[in-house]
Design a protein around this motif. Structure first.
Motif, PDB file in Angstrom:
ATOM      1  N   VAL A  50     -34.536  -5.270  12.106  1.00 27.11           N
ATOM      2  CA  VAL A  50     -33.997  -3.925  11.862  1.00 27.11           C
ATOM      3  C   VAL A  50     -35.082  -2.952  11.415  1.00 27.11           C
ATOM      4  CG1 VAL A  50     -31.780  -4.940  11.232  1.00 27.11           C
ATOM      5  CG2 VAL A  50     -33.439  -4.441   9.432  1.00 27.11           C
ATOM      6  N   SER A  51     -36.345  -3.275  11.662  1.00 24.85           N
ATOM      7  CA  SER A  51     -37.443  -2.438  11.159  1.00 24.85           C
ATOM      8  C   SER A  51     -37.351  -0.999  11.668  1.00 24.85           C
ATOM      9  CB  SER A  51     -38.795  -3.053  11.540  1.00 24.85           C
ATOM     10  OG  SER A  51     -38.902  -3.186  12.948  1.00 24.85           O
ATOM     11  N   GLY A  52     -36.986  -0.820  12.937  1.00 26.65           N
ATOM     12  CA  GLY A  52     -36.891   0.529  13.488  1.00 26.65           C
ATOM     13  C   GLY A  52     -35.844   1.371  12.781  1.00 26.65           C
ATOM     14  N   GLY A  53     -34.650   0.815  12.616  1.00 26.44           N
ATOM     15  CA  GLY A  53     -33.592   1.551  11.929  1.00 26.44           C
ATOM     16  C   GLY A  53     -33.914   1.801  10.470  1.00 26.44           C
ATOM     17  N   LEU A  54     -34.548   0.835   9.824  1.00 24.98           N
ATOM     18  CA  LEU A  54     -34.886   0.988   8.409  1.00 24.98           C
ATOM     19  C   LEU A  54     -35.899   2.103   8.209  1.00 24.98           C
ATOM     20  CD1 LEU A  54     -34.512  -0.166   5.552  1.00 24.98           C
ATOM     21  CD2 LEU A  54     -36.374  -1.756   6.033  1.00 24.98           C
ATOM     22  N   VAL A  55     -36.903   2.167   9.083  1.00 24.18           N
ATOM     23  CA  VAL A  55     -37.920   3.213   8.979  1.00 24.18           C
ATOM     24  C   VAL A  55     -37.301   4.589   9.192  1.00 24.18           C
ATOM     25  CG1 VAL A  55     -39.912   4.189  10.170  1.00 24.18           C
ATOM     26  CG2 VAL A  55     -39.891   1.776   9.566  1.00 24.18           C
ATOM     27  N   SER A  56     -36.419   4.702  10.185  1.00 24.58           N
ATOM     28  CA  SER A  56     -35.771   5.989  10.446  1.00 24.58           C
ATOM     29  C   SER A  56     -34.912   6.431   9.271  1.00 24.58           C
ATOM     30  CB  SER A  56     -34.906   5.889  11.714  1.00 24.58           C
ATOM     31  OG  SER A  56     -35.703   5.609  12.846  1.00 24.58           O
ATOM     32  N   LEU A  57     -34.236   5.468   8.641  1.00 22.72           N
ATOM     33  CA  LEU A  57     -33.385   5.794   7.497  1.00 22.72           C
ATOM     34  C   LEU A  57     -34.213   6.301   6.319  1.00 22.72           C
ATOM     35  CD1 LEU A  57     -30.590   5.694   6.062  1.00 22.72           C
ATOM     36  CD2 LEU A  57     -31.158   3.347   5.395  1.00 22.72           C
ATOM     37  N   LEU A  58     -35.349   5.650   6.030  1.00 21.68           N
ATOM     38  CA  LEU A  58     -36.136   5.977   4.848  1.00 21.68           C
ATOM     39  C   LEU A  58     -37.049   7.182   5.055  1.00 21.68           C
ATOM     40  CD1 LEU A  58     -37.148   2.387   3.650  1.00 21.68           C
ATOM     41  CD2 LEU A  58     -35.405   3.892   2.679  1.00 21.68           C
ATOM     42  N   PHE A  59     -37.668   7.294   6.232  1.00 19.45           N
ATOM     43  CA  PHE A  59     -38.705   8.310   6.428  1.00 19.45           C
ATOM     44  C   PHE A  59     -38.351   9.369   7.464  1.00 19.45           C
ATOM     45  CE2 PHE A  59     -40.967   4.398   5.118  1.00 19.45           C
ATOM     46  CZ  PHE A  59     -41.538   4.859   3.943  1.00 19.45           C
ATOM     47  N   GLY A  60     -37.312   9.146   8.264  1.00 22.05           N
ATOM     48  CA  GLY A  60     -36.948  10.107   9.288  1.00 22.05           C
ATOM     49  C   GLY A  60     -37.381   9.665  10.676  1.00 22.05           C
ATOM     50  N   GLU A  61     -36.934  10.411  11.676  1.00 25.06           N
ATOM     51  CA  GLU A  61     -37.188  10.036  13.067  1.00 25.06           C
ATOM     52  C   GLU A  61     -38.652  10.163  13.458  1.00 25.06           C
ATOM     53  OE1 GLU A  61     -35.015   8.659  14.971  1.00 25.06           O
ATOM     54  OE2 GLU A  61     -33.364   8.902  13.556  1.00 25.06           O
ATOM     55  N   GLY A  62     -39.431  10.943  12.731  1.00 21.09           N
ATOM     56  CA  GLY A  62     -40.829  11.151  13.095  1.00 21.09           C
ATOM     57  C   GLY A  62     -41.743   9.979  12.767  1.00 21.09           C
ATOM     58  N   TYR A  63     -41.198   8.900  12.207  1.00 21.35           N
ATOM     59  CA  TYR A  63     -42.012   7.747  11.818  1.00 21.35           C
ATOM     60  C   TYR A  63     -41.752   6.534  12.706  1.00 21.35           C
ATOM     61  CZ  TYR A  63     -43.799   9.915   7.560  1.00 21.35           C
ATOM     62  OH  TYR A  63     -44.457  10.724   6.672  1.00 21.35           O
ATOM     63  N   GLY A  64     -41.456   6.768  13.973  1.00 23.56           N
ATOM     64  CA  GLY A  64     -41.194   5.655  14.881  1.00 23.56           C
ATOM     65  C   GLY A  64     -42.370   4.715  15.028  1.00 23.56           C
ATOM     66  N   ALA A  65     -43.604   5.241  14.882  1.00 24.40           N
ATOM     67  CA  ALA A  65     -44.795   4.398  15.011  1.00 24.40           C
ATOM     68  C   ALA A  65     -44.935   3.407  13.864  1.00 24.40           C
ATOM     69  CB  ALA A  65     -46.051   5.283  15.073  1.00 24.40           C
ATOM     70  N   THR A  66     -44.111   3.548  12.828  1.00 26.16           N
ATOM     71  CA  THR A  66     -44.195   2.645  11.677  1.00 26.16           C
ATOM     72  C   THR A  66     -43.410   1.357  11.901  1.00 26.16           C
ATOM     73  OG1 THR A  66     -44.481   4.516  10.176  1.00 26.16           O
ATOM     74  CG2 THR A  66     -43.697   2.484   9.184  1.00 26.16           C
TER      75      THR A  66
END
Length: 485
Positions: A313-329
């Motif tokens: 769930v790394s993609g969804g977790l990153v979007s939840l915490l940092f926003g959609e602009g952090y997809g590379a994370t």
């Protein structure tokens, strides 16, 4: 069972304390960023970095040495407390004077007045921290981590309320640092009260000759461990800042900020076990072996599914915490999560070597992980960007774990691999199976996470990663009578 209760209480206190400390620090930074701007946040962060390094110098490795020497020997508490208090308070005054001299030098060199004021005010916490550290060492040696949690919890409450009030009144970063001094004073006051009410120095107490030079010499390897631990957590970003692009640094630092929470929890887990293991190593070797095996089993049973399901769930977790602009994370996070289980194994070796009075061997383990990170980070980052930096973190964790096993074998410590490898492999298999099963479900990532947890519990039960006897053992431990200290 009384020992089991102590272990559960200590681990819980430090785990909750770590969450609360991280959350409070994050909220303070958010408040400063929103009210005072990015420049003020940077000045605050730089000042805290100086203070954190100064705190490690002040401790000089003494807290870890005290826990090792005093655990199971309550008659030595007063002697070691006064020696630590004298040395750490003296070091704090010397470091405070050094920082003051740096501030005056900065005035001659034309450094901004705000930075000089921040350094002077922030360093006022050092004598307070020196006394608090000495008291906390006695709490750790007494296996009373909940007293440390109470003092730090009060400190963080004072910090949050004070910073919020100061910023609401229109004050700046200097006022925020004065609030930090007030928060440290509150923690120290409660710690001293708990030390007095807890009768930590109840008779009989022995007088022991502790020459300061010999004491500092014995503490030196533990000081190296503390310093290396800080470098392990900071050197990656410092090194990336020299050659990586802002996009790579941003993607990696976002992933690292999530994983660091798990790393701190693993560190708190072994820190809670350290005094009990030190006591049992001298008095009850069979109980020591049992606690060591159970600790690694339970740690793996928690860390491995967190890594496997977090990867899912790394993609969804990153979007939840940092926003959609952090997809590379997302990819760096998915990779870096696996450094936490490896850190669990590495820290086990560090703690067991320290308990066996082999602190230099423990330092070799920590340094091996740091050296691997510094060597692999540049080439892997230049090849694969933030994902390569994450791979360097995982590889360095693997080096540290393997070096830990090697150093334990060299020290002729019982590895007890037969009692821990099977449950660990079972936990790995259960975690991977649960993640694979959840990945097949066409549902949103929070539901995938929930389904994965249920699947892991079922698979772990079937594969005996954890059993009914484990649950029974924990219930019996919590019902056991309290121990006096």
């Amino acid at each position: 069972m009384a020992t089991g209760r102590r272990v559960i209480m200590n681990t819980g206190a430090l785990a909750v304390g770590s969450f609360w400390r991280i959350g409070a620090a994050f909220l303070v930074q958010v408040l400063i960023a929103r009210k005072l701007g990015v420049a003020a946040l940077g000045a605050y962060a730089v000042t805290l970095a100086w203070i954190n390094v100064a705190q490690i110098i002040i401790e000089a490795g003494l807290p870890t040495l005290i826990v090792l020497e005093v655990s199971g020997r309550p008659q030595l508490r007063r002697a070691w407390f006064w020696r630590a208090l004298t040395l750490q308070l003296t070091l704090s005054l010397l470091v405070w004077a050094t920082l003051a001299a740096l501030a005056l030098l900065g005035q001659r060199l034309g450094a901004p007045a705000q930075y000089r004021a921040l350094l002077l005010v922030g360093s006022a916490t050092l004598p307070l921290y020196a006394i608090f550290s000495a008291v906390a060492s006695i709490f750790e040696a007494s296996e009373r981590m909940e007293r440390i949690f109470a003092a730090e919890a009060l400190s963080n409450v004072v910090l949050l309320v004070g910073v919020g009030l100061a910023l609401w009144l229109g004050q700046g970063v200097v006022a925020v640092l004065w609030v930090t001094v007030l928060a440290q004073s509150a923690a120290l006051g409660l710690a001293l009260l708990l030390l007095w009410r807890g009768r930590s120095f109840a008779a009989p107490q022995r007088s022991v000759a502790l020459p300061w030079r010999a004491t500092l010499r014995r503490a030196a390897p533990f000081f190296g461990l503390s310093l290396t631990d800080v470098l392990q957590q900071r050197s990656d970003l410092l090194l990336l800042s020299l050659f990586a692009t802002p996009l790579v640094i941003g993607a990696y630092s976002a992933a690292n900020s999530i994983v660091r929470v798990g790393i701190k929890l693993v560190s708190a887990y072994w820190r809670a076990l350290y005094p009990t293991l030190a006591r049992l190593n001298d008095s009850a070797p069979a109980a020591f072996a049992r606690l060591d095996g159970l600790a690694l089993r339970f740690g793996a049973a928690l860390a491995l599914p967190a890594a496997a399901l977090g990867t899912l769930v790394s993609g969804g977790l990153v979007s939840l915490l940092f926003g959609e602009g952090y997809g590379a994370t997302a990819l760096p996070l998915a990779l870096l999560l696996w450094s936490a289980p490896l850190y669990l194994w590495e820290q086990r070796a560090v703690v067991l070597l320290a308990v066996a009075r082999r602190p230099r061997s423990a330092l070799v383990v920590a340094l091996s992980q740091l050296a691997a990170l510094l060597l692999c980070l540049p080439p892997l980052t230049m090849a694969w960007g933030a994902a390569g930096a994450a791979l360097a973190g995982v590889f360095s964790g693997l080096v540290g774990a393997l070096c830990g096993v090697w150093m334990m074998a060299r020290a002729k410590l019982p590895l007890r691999l037969e009692s821990v490898l099977r449950p660990t492999f079972a936990a790995v298999a259960a975690a991977l199976a649960a993640a694979a099963a959840a990945a097949l479900l066409p549902i949103a990532w929070p539901l995938q996470m929930a389904a994965g947890i249920v699947a892991y519990m079922a698979a772990g039960w079937l594969l005996s990663a954890f059993t009914l006897s484990d649950w029974t053992l924990m219930r019996q431990a919590m019902r056991a009578p309290r121990t006096n200290s």
